[in-house]
Scaffold this motif. Structure first.
Motif, PDB file in Angstrom:
ATOM      1  N   UNK A   1       0.830  -1.203   0.000  1.00 41.73           N
ATOM      2  CA  UNK A   1       0.000   0.000   0.000  1.00 41.73           C
ATOM      3  C   UNK A   1       0.864   1.252   0.000  1.00 41.73           C
ATOM      4  N   UNK A   2       0.283   2.372  -0.401  1.00 41.41           N
ATOM      5  CA  UNK A   2       1.019   3.628  -0.301  1.00 41.41           C
ATOM      6  C   UNK A   2       1.247   3.978   1.173  1.00 41.41           C
ATOM      7  N   UNK A   3       0.233   3.832   2.001  1.00 44.11           N
ATOM      8  CA  UNK A   3       0.325   4.057   3.455  1.00 44.11           C
ATOM      9  C   UNK A   3       1.035   5.362   3.781  1.00 44.11           C
ATOM     10  N   UNK A   4       0.535   6.500   3.309  1.00 43.35           N
ATOM     11  CA  UNK A   4       1.213   7.771   3.586  1.00 43.35           C
ATOM     12  C   UNK A   4       1.093   8.164   5.054  1.00 43.35           C
ATOM     13  N   UNK A   5       2.163   8.732   5.563  1.00 36.67           N
ATOM     14  CA  UNK A   5       2.189   9.230   6.941  1.00 36.67           C
ATOM     15  C   UNK A   5       2.810  10.618   6.972  1.00 36.67           C
ATOM     16  N   UNK A   6       2.331  11.470   6.080  1.00 37.46           N
ATOM     17  CA  UNK A   6       2.839  12.832   6.023  1.00 37.46           C
ATOM     18  C   UNK A   6       2.345  13.613   7.242  1.00 37.46           C
ATOM     19  N   UNK A   7       3.152  14.582   7.640  1.00 34.39           N
ATOM     20  CA  UNK A   7       2.875  15.347   8.838  1.00 34.39           C
ATOM     21  C   UNK A   7       4.172  15.568   9.585  1.00 34.39           C
ATOM     22  N   UNK A   8       4.119  16.031  10.837  1.00 30.83           N
ATOM     23  CA  UNK A   8       5.354  16.252  11.602  1.00 30.83           C
ATOM     24  C   UNK A   8       6.200  14.988  11.703  1.00 30.83           C
TER      25      UNK A   8
END
Length: 223
Positions: free
Chosen positions: A152-159
């Motif tokens: 999966x792409x499973x993005x965890x963008x953020x701080x």
């Protein structure tokens, strides 16, 4: 170099880049968001390995510009506690419905100094599974690459997103890619990309704002 399908998320221009408020007016920030987005899309589209580009946004003007640039535009999903990652996940799901078990690339939409050769080089040297490019701060993520489904792409963008992506199995790939690493959130970031040389849309906007680089014409050199 295998084909990858890129996804980007762009918030409404009126809500974006508040940290530039000390340097730019609200109208200027909105115009700059659209200009940086256009330059990022054009640079990515010039990479032969990019099979398609999908943009998720609630902003109709951004959606229109995306289509003009040859990208596929999607409406942002309903309000969510994590709108950016929800939007990128929706884009990734849409891409795989249309293209099958393809590799995915989540790319920041504010990389006005990005050169096609930088992105092409990253895609060439990145592993077949999960990989990332850390931003110029060393803590953020400017690009996240996922392998073919079922990865999966499973993005965890953020701080501190670089750490979050590494903890989810992404390998930080090393390379001299200053334009790929420099997203724009602060006035110092804006100075940095101007020194690197920005794309024509961003250059035009900055020129209209009365902003030029120390070296003169703030236009990205062809690479």
């Amino acid at each position: 170099m295998h084909t990858v399908h890129a996804v980007m998320a762009v918030k409404h221009r009126d809500l974006a880049k508040s940290r530039l408020s000390a340097a730019l007016s609200a109208d200027q920030r909105a115009r700059l968001v659209l200009a940086m987005f256009a330059d990022t899309v054009e640079a990515a589209a010039a990479v032969s390995a990019i099979g398609s580009l999908t943009v998720v946004t609630p902003d109709p003007l951004v959606a229109t510009r995306a289509r003009e640039l040859g990208a596929h535009a999607l409406a942002e999903p309903p309000a969510h506690a994590d709108p950016l990652n929800t939007a990128l996940t929706a884009a990734a799901n849409d891409v795989r419905r249309r293209y099958g078990a393809v590799r995915l690339l989540a790319l920041q939409a504010d990389l006005p100094a990005l050169r096609p050769a930088e992105l092409a080089d990253f895609l060439t040297v990145a592993p077949a599974s999960r990989a990332l490019v850390t931003d110029h701060t060393g803590t953020g993520t400017s690009a996240l690459l996922a392998g073919a489904a079922p990865d999966p792409l499973a993005p965890r963008f953020g701080p501190d997103s670089a750490r979050a992506h590494r903890e989810h199995g992404a390998v930080a790939v090393l390379g001299h890619w200053p334009g790929l690493r420099c997203d724009v959130d602060t006035p110092d970031d804006l100075d940095t990309v101007q020194a690197l040389g920005v794309g024509t849309a961003t250059a035009s906007a900055l020129w209209e704002f009365g902003i030029t680089t120390r070296g003169g014409e703030p236009v990205r050199t062809v690479c």
